[in-house]
Design a protein around this motif. Structure first.
Motif, PDB file in Angstrom:
ATOM      1  N   LYS A  44       0.833  -1.197   0.000  1.00  0.00           N
ATOM      2  CA  LYS A  44       0.000   0.000   0.000  1.00  0.00           C
ATOM      3  C   LYS A  44       0.871   1.253   0.000  1.00  0.00           C
ATOM      4  O   LYS A  44       2.037   1.231   0.407  1.00  0.00           O
ATOM      5  N   TRP A  45       0.313   2.356  -0.472  1.00  0.00           N
ATOM      6  CA  TRP A  45       1.021   3.629  -0.476  1.00  0.00           C
ATOM      7  C   TRP A  45       1.016   4.177   0.945  1.00  0.00           C
ATOM      8  O   TRP A  45      -0.015   4.619   1.461  1.00  0.00           O
ATOM      9  N   ASP A  46       2.158   4.134   1.609  1.00  0.00           N
ATOM     10  CA  ASP A  46       2.229   4.589   3.004  1.00  0.00           C
ATOM     11  C   ASP A  46       3.331   5.637   3.173  1.00  0.00           C
ATOM     12  O   ASP A  46       4.010   5.704   4.191  1.00  0.00           O
ATOM     13  N   GLY A  92      18.656   8.462   2.651  1.00  0.00           N
ATOM     14  CA  GLY A  92      18.757   9.468   3.681  1.00  0.00           C
ATOM     15  C   GLY A  92      17.401  10.131   3.948  1.00  0.00           C
ATOM     16  O   GLY A  92      16.433   9.874   3.235  1.00  0.00           O
ATOM     17  N   PRO A  93      17.349  10.932   4.958  1.00  0.00           N
ATOM     18  CA  PRO A  93      18.374  11.288   5.922  1.00  0.00           C
ATOM     19  C   PRO A  93      18.764  10.123   6.846  1.00  0.00           C
ATOM     20  O   PRO A  93      18.137   9.069   6.824  1.00  0.00           O
ATOM     21  N   PHE A  94      19.794  10.347   7.645  1.00  0.00           N
ATOM     22  CA  PHE A  94      20.274   9.336   8.579  1.00  0.00           C
ATOM     23  C   PHE A  94      19.190   9.079   9.621  1.00  0.00           C
ATOM     24  O   PHE A  94      18.803   9.974  10.362  1.00  0.00           O
ATOM     25  N   GLY A  95      18.690   7.856   9.649  1.00  0.00           N
ATOM     26  CA  GLY A  95      17.618   7.518  10.576  1.00  0.00           C
ATOM     27  C   GLY A  95      16.229   7.635  10.000  1.00  0.00           C
ATOM     28  O   GLY A  95      15.244   7.355  10.682  1.00  0.00           O
ATOM     29  N   ALA A  96      16.134   8.058   8.744  1.00  0.00           N
ATOM     30  CA  ALA A  96      14.839   8.142   8.079  1.00  0.00           C
ATOM     31  C   ALA A  96      14.577   6.861   7.289  1.00  0.00           C
ATOM     32  O   ALA A  96      15.442   5.983   7.196  1.00  0.00           O
ATOM     33  N   VAL A  97      13.394   6.757   6.713  1.00  0.00           N
ATOM     34  CA  VAL A  97      13.047   5.608   5.870  1.00  0.00           C
ATOM     35  C   VAL A  97      12.657   6.114   4.482  1.00  0.00           C
ATOM     36  O   VAL A  97      12.447   7.307   4.269  1.00  0.00           O
ATOM     37  N   LYS A  98      12.556   5.176   3.567  1.00  0.00           N
ATOM     38  CA  LYS A  98      12.294   5.501   2.154  1.00  0.00           C
ATOM     39  C   LYS A  98      10.926   6.117   1.936  1.00  0.00           C
ATOM     40  O   LYS A  98      10.656   6.664   0.860  1.00  0.00           O
ATOM     41  N   GLU A  99      10.060   6.037   2.914  1.00  0.00           N
ATOM     42  CA  GLU A  99       8.743   6.664   2.810  1.00  0.00           C
ATOM     43  C   GLU A  99       8.794   8.154   3.125  1.00  0.00           C
ATOM     44  O   GLU A  99       7.778   8.844   3.049  1.00  0.00           O
ATOM     45  N   GLN A 100       9.957   8.658   3.489  1.00  0.00           N
ATOM     46  CA  GLN A 100      10.114  10.065   3.840  1.00  0.00           C
ATOM     47  C   GLN A 100      10.903  10.783   2.731  1.00  0.00           C
ATOM     48  O   GLN A 100      10.551  10.681   1.564  1.00  0.00           O
ATOM     49  N   SER A 101      11.934  11.514   3.070  1.00  0.00           N
ATOM     50  CA  SER A 101      12.620  12.390   2.104  1.00  0.00           C
ATOM     51  C   SER A 101      13.195  11.662   0.899  1.00  0.00           C
ATOM     52  O   SER A 101      13.086  12.142  -0.241  1.00  0.00           O
ATOM     53  N   SER A 102      13.847  10.515   1.117  1.00  0.00           N
ATOM     54  CA  SER A 102      14.489   9.832  -0.009  1.00  0.00           C
ATOM     55  C   SER A 102      13.461   9.406  -1.047  1.00  0.00           C
ATOM     56  O   SER A 102      13.712   9.476  -2.259  1.00  0.00           O
ATOM     57  N   GLY A 103      12.289   8.986  -0.593  1.00  0.00           N
ATOM     58  CA  GLY A 103      11.231   8.625  -1.527  1.00  0.00           C
ATOM     59  C   GLY A 103      10.717   9.823  -2.294  1.00  0.00           C
ATOM     60  O   GLY A 103      10.436   9.737  -3.500  1.00  0.00           O
ATOM     61  N   LEU A 104      10.585  10.949  -1.616  1.00  0.00           N
ATOM     62  CA  LEU A 104      10.159  12.178  -2.284  1.00  0.00           C
ATOM     63  C   LEU A 104      11.167  12.580  -3.364  1.00  0.00           C
ATOM     64  O   LEU A 104      10.789  12.906  -4.491  1.00  0.00           O
ATOM     65  N   TYR A 105      12.440  12.559  -3.012  1.00  0.00           N
ATOM     66  CA  TYR A 105      13.481  12.873  -3.996  1.00  0.00           C
ATOM     67  C   TYR A 105      13.435  11.882  -5.154  1.00  0.00           C
ATOM     68  O   TYR A 105      13.523  12.274  -6.329  1.00  0.00           O
TER      69      TYR A 105
END
Length: 378
Positions: A44-46, A92-105
């Protein structure tokens, strides 16, 4: 806020970026007989950002050189046709997951015409590895190379046109990978941290914070924690907000980002809180959103400098930071250290560190990331 807490938040050490999954019981390994199996492959899109109608997305998994299964999101432009495209691995960021900033980028760069992969590093998020919530300068650098392995095997990708992009603490990992992995043809960072320098010398106001005596005190503190972990048969979490007073006494907080902001919070603490602890960027699998790393995580970073071979980076390099980012000095010093003749430093006017996590309206220079990778991954 008491005096000690005020000192701790004012010091702003490296591990302010870190938090933990301790106490989260909603996730479990897909294969409990294999501690390196992925935690899950949620379809699912999470994500913390909206799904684009310009790209196709699928969940993928692959192994790194240490046999740890990594889980990622692959983004492919819908108008690709049968062309093989340039590809970018993002973390990245350090301690983040792919559903956050790295996925957006990753999704945004896929809209610009690249095949992109955002992935969870070893021991975190949906990726495998046990114990949970530990980081390593070696293994996490390897994670980038494993992503290159994966991308180079995809039918949609031209394996001779692969770049990487590291955000925050993964900026240093990206540069380390670029100095070692000759298959990487271009590297970019966004508001980068050099985590070895940050953990080994403390994050200060534009400069290192620890003295040599402070470093020794922190190492002694962390190695005493090893005895406790060995006696208990478990790995303690927390303790990364490390403060050394004038007498050499070491104090560490139990968690990094509090449940609620204290009165008159340090501005950088508020930046991180407003992203990781608020709906804007909160994700239950994010170490930063929910607690702390294993307490001894800094040890390997403290004497394994990530940028030791930065002068040997000869590929095109783009380093982006914010004008008001507390991490700006990491980016500026890395830019000076990189040996490539084709390198650029972009300082985004008015941007703080966390602005470049998700502020797509006026801060993240996606057009410049596009131009960089488009021209360097021909």
């Amino acid at each position: 806020m008491n005096a000690l807490t005020r000192k701790l938040t004012a010091a702003m050490p490296a591990m302010l970026l870190c938090a933990s999954l301790s106490g989260v019981t909603t996730m479990s390994y897909a294969d409990t007989s294999n501690p390196n199996a992925p935690v899950s492959m949620i379809d699912k899109w999470d994500k913390t950002f909206a799904e684009s109608n310009k790209v196709n997305h699928r969940k993928v998994s692959f192994q790194n050189r240490y046999g740890i299964t990594l889980v990622g999101d692959l983004y492919i432009p819908k108008d690709r046709g049968d062309r093989k495209l340039a590809a970018i691995a993002v973390n990245g960021p350090f301690g983040a997951v792919k559903e956050q900033s790295s996925g957006l980028y990753a999704q945004t760069m896929a809209e610009q015409g690249f095949v992109t992969l955002a992935f969870d590093p070893s021991y975190t998020g949906e990726s495998g590895g046990n114990p949970r919530n530990v980081a390593s300068p070696d293994i996490n650098t390897e994670d980038f190379s494993a992503a290159v392995d994966f991308l180079g095997l995809q039918t949609e990708v031209d394996r001779n046109r692969i770049g990487i992009l590291g955000i925050c603490g993964w900026g240093g990992m990206a540069l380390n990978a670029a100095a070692m992995d000759t298959r990487i043809k271009a590297v970019a960072t966004s508001v980068m941290y050099d985590m070895s320098r940050a953990m080994g010398h403390g994050v200060g106001d534009g400069k290192d914070r620890y003295t040599t005596a402070d470093r020794h005190a922190v190492l002694q503190y962390l190695n005493e924690q090893r005895w406790k972990d060995a006696e208990n048969g478990t790995f303690a979490h927390g303790g990364h907000d490390i403060y050394v007073d004038e007498k050499g006494n070491v104090t560490a907080s139990e968690r990094i980002l509090p449940e609620t902001l204290p009165a008159d919070p340090h501005p950088v603490l508020k930046e991180f809180f407003d992203y990781y602890r608020m709906p804007r960027g909160f994700h239950e699998r994010s170490v930063n959103s929910t607690g702390a790393w294993t307490a001894t995580t800094p040890l390997s970073f403290m004497n394994m400098p990530l940028l030791s071979y930065a002068k040997e980076i000869t590929i095109p390099t783009l380093i982006v930071t914010g004008e008001n980012a507390h991490s700006r000095y990491f980016a500026e010093d890395a830019y000076k250290a990189v040996g490539s003749k084709d390198k650029a430093l972009i300082v985004v006017p008015g941007a703080n560190h966390v602005d470049l996590y998700d502020n797509v309206a006026g801060k993240i220079p996606f057009s410049q990331f596009k131009e960089f990778f488009e021209t360097r991954l021909k």
